[in-house]
Scaffold this motif. Structure first.
Motif, short mmCIF file in Angstrom:
data_model
loop_
_atom_site.label_atom_id
_atom_site.label_comp_id
_atom_site.label_asym_id
_atom_site.label_seq_id
_atom_site.Cartn_x
_atom_site.Cartn_y
_atom_site.Cartn_z
N VAL A 44 14.18 -4.93 -114.60
CA VAL A 44 14.08 -5.64 -113.32
C VAL A 44 14.41 -7.10 -113.58
N SER A 45 15.44 -7.60 -112.89
CA SER A 45 15.86 -8.98 -113.11
C SER A 45 16.48 -9.56 -111.86
N ALA A 46 16.18 -10.82 -111.60
CA ALA A 46 16.81 -11.53 -110.49
C ALA A 46 18.30 -11.72 -110.76
N ALA A 47 18.72 -11.59 -112.01
CA ALA A 47 20.14 -11.71 -112.37
C ALA A 47 20.99 -10.63 -111.70
N PHE A 48 20.38 -9.57 -111.22
CA PHE A 48 21.11 -8.49 -110.56
C PHE A 48 21.29 -8.73 -109.06
N SER A 49 20.68 -9.77 -108.53
CA SER A 49 20.80 -10.05 -107.10
C SER A 49 22.26 -10.26 -106.73
#
Length: 102
Positions: A44-49
């Protein structure tokens, strides 16, 4: 655990995950014990937004290019943004049983 540690370190450095589960599933497949060839990543990572699922997978494949070119035969990836993970109910996906080998 050399390969497992390399995968964990690279994903952590590149994606700053809020959550990272890395499971060595090699023993669920045929081959000698103690190998590091099959892994499952739940990350889970905000980098995938803003990235499509394909672009997320491509990014992870780029990060782990050395491992995929060598000892890692299979890499199951479950990649989420924090919002997607929360909506999912924060449940880790199961892996299917291996159908190959003996």
């Amino acid at each position: 655990m050399q390969v497992e540690n390399a995968i964990r370190d690279k994903l952590t450095a590149a994606l700053a995950p809020e959550l990272l589960w890395l499971e060595n599933e090699s023993d669920r497949h045929s081959g000698p014990p103690g190998r590091e060839s099959h892994f499952k990543v739940t990350l889970v990572s905000a980098a995938f937004s803003g990235l499509s699922p394909v672009k997320r997978h491509q990014r992870v494949y780029t990060i782990l290019a050395q491992e995929k070119a060598g000892p890692v035969h299979a890499l199951a990836m479950h990649l989420y943004t924090p919002d997607e993970w929360q909506k999912r109910g924060e449940a880790r996906p199961d892996s299917p049983n291996c159908r190959g080998g003996s």
